[in-house]
Scaffold this motif. Structure first.
Motif: not given
Length: 818
Positions: A355-373
């Motif tokens: 998990l890459s949290l929290p997400v800044p509100e100015d994060a650009p589209p395409g930012t990876v938030v989580a990896l799920i298997s």
């Protein structure tokens, strides 16, 4: 030597191209390693960092981490050297069983920027398992009547290894009667049989003891043995025979308990008791299989009585015997193969690996938030899994590798609109019926300073009566910032400018935290009627943002100036008593009291009266004009002189006044009037004529002006836009405590009025804005006109285009459109 150097240079260039191509292949595809099982802890696997094209010095700063696919950590990476090594014992048989390919999938993740690499480590088989027979000793009973070439099935050995290490060969100890033969039933199964080579003679030898050895194909070879004890039987020549040697049956893994699998049938050519057959499991069938399957000894019906699970065991082999009931029974053999068919009885499994949290509100589209298997223990379509998230969310799922997905930002987010998202990830297989599983991910949005402080209104208007105490609280402004923490901490300040020759900061101050605005000095209406300034609200973010608001401070007049009486000489201009001719008749104007009040409005509206009416004799004074005239024809009895004390009062609360003493001498010819003024409380001001038209003008203009103000405020008061730091354009909103003469200042001037216009009074009210030199000249020119005029403020004048004037003689109200 030159040729050798040139060849070395070419070799180095070729080697460099090969290394670059290899690095490109590693960065764009999958890295594969191979390591033998049972490798010790610390065994070198590969230079992972180098093969992935990563700098060893950046592994720690880029948060290098490795995730295995659901198993314990068999491998570890040395962050100092980037080498992948064995961390714990590897047993290929424990990890993969009989699967021909055994590999462990690893996910390598680095940040700054975030990248994902896929590594596959193959576990190679070594020959660490010897062949094993089900029993150590096998008893066989063979009739002496069996002919050479007869075959007797044997339970072969098993080897947990795979490939060449599991290829078994069999060897029987040296004898004259028996041999072993390995037959292939199909590509997957082989059957081991004992082959009778020579006829048996029970009377000669009733028992044979042979050693059967199984050898695998590994290096070095490993062996296993079983002791065969063969008892030769006499008489019963025919053994039961099944109609086929191998029975294959398919059974769903969700089959009900007691389900009939197959009904076996064997025949015996003998007669009588030697023909009666009983069915049973072979001794080689272990207890677990006997608990899962039941065999009716009389009918040969095989039923399922346990619990099947395709994911644990997908194939069962049962050795079944048919034995006749003679005193020396013979046995026939067959193999029942039960293939378990998969049903969709396992829901997909979800696991969030990073998990890459929290997400800044100015994060650009395409930012990876989580990896799920995702995984599903079923096979075929039952094990094919698709992942999805609810629509209308600013996120999307991207398939990365095999059963791995990335949750990435699809569009920009705004913390002030939505501060966190609860994302339900649903995994659904393709079975019938389909099964699904879900997992919730709470994605918090962190704040950035993207909102400037905003005031609830564009203009604040406050009214303050003059002569206020220093440090008096005037009003409070408040701005709101929807951001968080320091981004929402607002501090207030005044946008500095000059007010006349003094800075704005000498008049007012603003508390930086509360927004309270204080007056630093007493305000004087006669000097300053409207103070307009801007307050800036700045947040503590980086970079900081701010918003401005306009504050209009209207100073209200207080009756703090007493009327000031200016002395006027005689018509001849010489000092002394005023000479009044005895021939003057009733209504003859003797002179005029000239007084002015520095205040405005009612506080500047003056009234004249004789202080002692009984001593006035044949004279009176005009209540609002200040003119002294006779009430009747003069007589000698009125005396040679008369002293009048004139009281001048304003209409303020409380009222202030001044007195003027007039000495009148009755003579045969007219003379000048001598004036003696004694102010009673107050200061001197410029000369202004007053008459009764002032009252009418005030009432008339007040009503008109209130109407104009209501319309004007409705048009001008609208929310202002969000601004960055800096002074903004001020908006003037005019109002009055008493409803008349708002947003204006009283300009006091010395007016030169001749005897011809002695009955005209003049008072000028001007707009409360700075005037240019041209406007000031124009005002002086207008001040000479015998009219009572007023002009609305510049904004109101632009809106209405009206100039109002009142003439003191005829008292009409005249509107001039300009």
């Amino acid at each position: 030597m030159a040729v050798f150097r040139r060849d070395s240079l070419v070799t180095r260039q070729l080697l460099r191209l090969v290394l670059l191509h290899t690095a490109w292949e590693v960065g764009s595809g999958q890295v594969r390693y191979s390591v033998p099982e049972e490798s010790k802890h610390g065994t070198f696997v590969g230079r992972l960092a180098q093969d992935l094209g990563l700098e060893v010095a950046e592994l720690v700063s880029r948060m290098f981490r490795m995730v295995s696919s659901g198993r314990r950590d068999y491998f570890e990476v040395n962050l100092q050297s980037g080498v992948l090594f064995v961390n714990s014992r590897l047993d290929r048989e424990e990890l993969c069983g009989r699967n021909p390919l055994c590999a462990i999938d690893l996910e390598v993740i680095v940040d700054k920027p975030l990248r994902i690499f896929h590594v596959e480590v193959e576990i190679r088989d070594i020959n660490d398992n010897a062949p094993v027979f089900p029993v150590n000793e096998k008893n066989l009973f063979i009739l002496e009547s069996r002919r050479p070439g007869s075959r007797f099935p044997l339970e072969g050995a098993s080897d947990a290894d795979i490939g060449t290490n599991s290829l078994l060969t069999y060897k029987l100890s040296l004898n004259d009667y028996f041999g072993v033969d390995l037959q292939k039933n199909n590509e997957q199964r082989k059957s081991l049989v004992l082959l009778l080579k020579e006829p048996l003679d029970r009377e000669e030898t009733s028992e044979h003891s042979l050693l059967l050895t199984a050898t695998d194909g590994g290096k070095p070879e490993l062996t296993g043995t079983v002791q065969l004890v063969i008892t030769v039987l006499d008489a019963n020549d025919n053994a039961p025979v099944f109609n086929q040697s191998v029975y294959e049956v398919r059974l769903l893994e969700n089959a009900a308990n007691g389900t009939l699998i197959i009904k076996l049938s064997a025949t015996d050519l003998d007669e009588g008791i030697n023909k009666d057959i009983s069915y049973s499991f072979s001794n080689s069938v272990n207890r677990n299989l006997r608990n899962m399957f039941s065999l009716d000894p009389n009918t040969g019906e095989v039923r399922f009585k346990g619990e099947l699970d395709f994911e644990n065991i997908s194939l069962y082999e049962l050795q079944i015997e048919a034995t006749d009931k003679s005193a020396f029974p013979l046995t026939g053999h067959c193999t029942l193969v039960v293939e378990v068919l998969d049903v969709n009885d396992n829901a997909p499994e979800l696991a969030v690996t990073s998990l890459s949290l929290p997400v800044p509100e100015d994060a650009p589209p395409g930012t990876v938030v989580a990896l799920i298997s995702v995984s599903d223990r079923d096979s075929g379509d039952n094990g094919k899994v698709t992942c999805s998230i609810p629509p209308n969310l600013p996120f999307r799922l991207v398939s990365t590798f095999k059963n791995y997905h990335s949750l990435v930002l699809a569009e920009a987010v705004d913390r002030e609109r939505v501060s966190e998202y609860k994302i339900v990830v649903t995994a659904r297989d393709e079975g019938a019926p389909s099964l699904s599983a879900s997992s919730s991910i709470l994605v918090a949005i962190s704040d950035v300073n993207d909102n400037a402080p905003a005031f609830p209104q564009p203009v604040y208007t406050v009214f303050v009566r003059e002569n206020n105490a220093p440090g008096a609280h005037l009003l409070t402004v408040s701005a709101w910032d929807p951001d968080l923490r320091e981004n929402a901490f607002v501090s207030y300040s005044v946008v500095e400018r000059s007010v006349g020759e003094q800075p704005l900061s000498s008049y007012i101050s603003v508390h930086s935290e509360s927004g309270h605005i204080y007056a630093l000095q007493p305000l004087d209406y006669e000097e300053l009627q409207v103070l307009q300034f801007q307050v800036s609200a700045r947040d503590a973010g980086l970079p900081s943002l701010c918003g401005n608001v306009t504050v209009q401070l209207f100073v209200l007049d207080a009756n703090d100036n007493a009327p000031a009486v200016s002395p006027a000489g005689s018509v001849r201009g010489s000092p002394g008593p005023e000479l009044v001719p005895l021939s003057a008749g009733a209504g003859h104007v003797v002179g005029k009291i000239r007084a002015v009040d520095a205040d405005s409005g009612y506080n500047a509206w003056l009234r004249y009266e004789v202080q002692e009416p009984g001593a006035a004799g044949p004279f009176r004074v005009g209540v609002y004009s200040g003119e002294i005239s006779t009430t009747r024809a003069l007589e000698e009895a009125d005396g040679p002189s008369l002293r009048l004390v004139i009281l001048v009062k304003d209409h303020g609360e409380p009222s202030l006044s001044a007195t003027a003493t007039v000495i009148l001498s009755l003579v045969e010819s007219p003379q000048a009037v001598k004036w003696d003024s004694r102010p009673r409380g107050g200061s001197e001001g410029p000369l202004v004529d007053m008459n009764v038209s002032l009252m009418i003008a005030i009432c008339s203009v007040s009503g008109l002006f209130v109407l104009v103000i209501v319309v004007y405020v409705g048009l001008r008061c609208h929310p202002g836009p969000e601004v960055m730091c800096g002074p903004g354009k001020a908006t003037v909103v005019c109002a009055s405590e008493v409803g008349s003469w708002p947003c204006s200042q009283r300009q006091s001037r010395d007016l030169c009025v001749g005897e011809v216009s002695a009955k005209n009074d003049l008072m000028v009210f001007n707009a409360n804005f700075p005037h240019s030199a041209e406007n000031k000249d124009k005002e002086k020119h207008q001040a000479m006109k015998p009219n009572l005029c007023g002009t609305v403020s510049e904004d109101i004048l632009f809106f209405m285009g009206v100039l109002f004037c009142v003439n003191s003689d005829s008292l009409p109200l005249t509107l001039h459109l300009i």
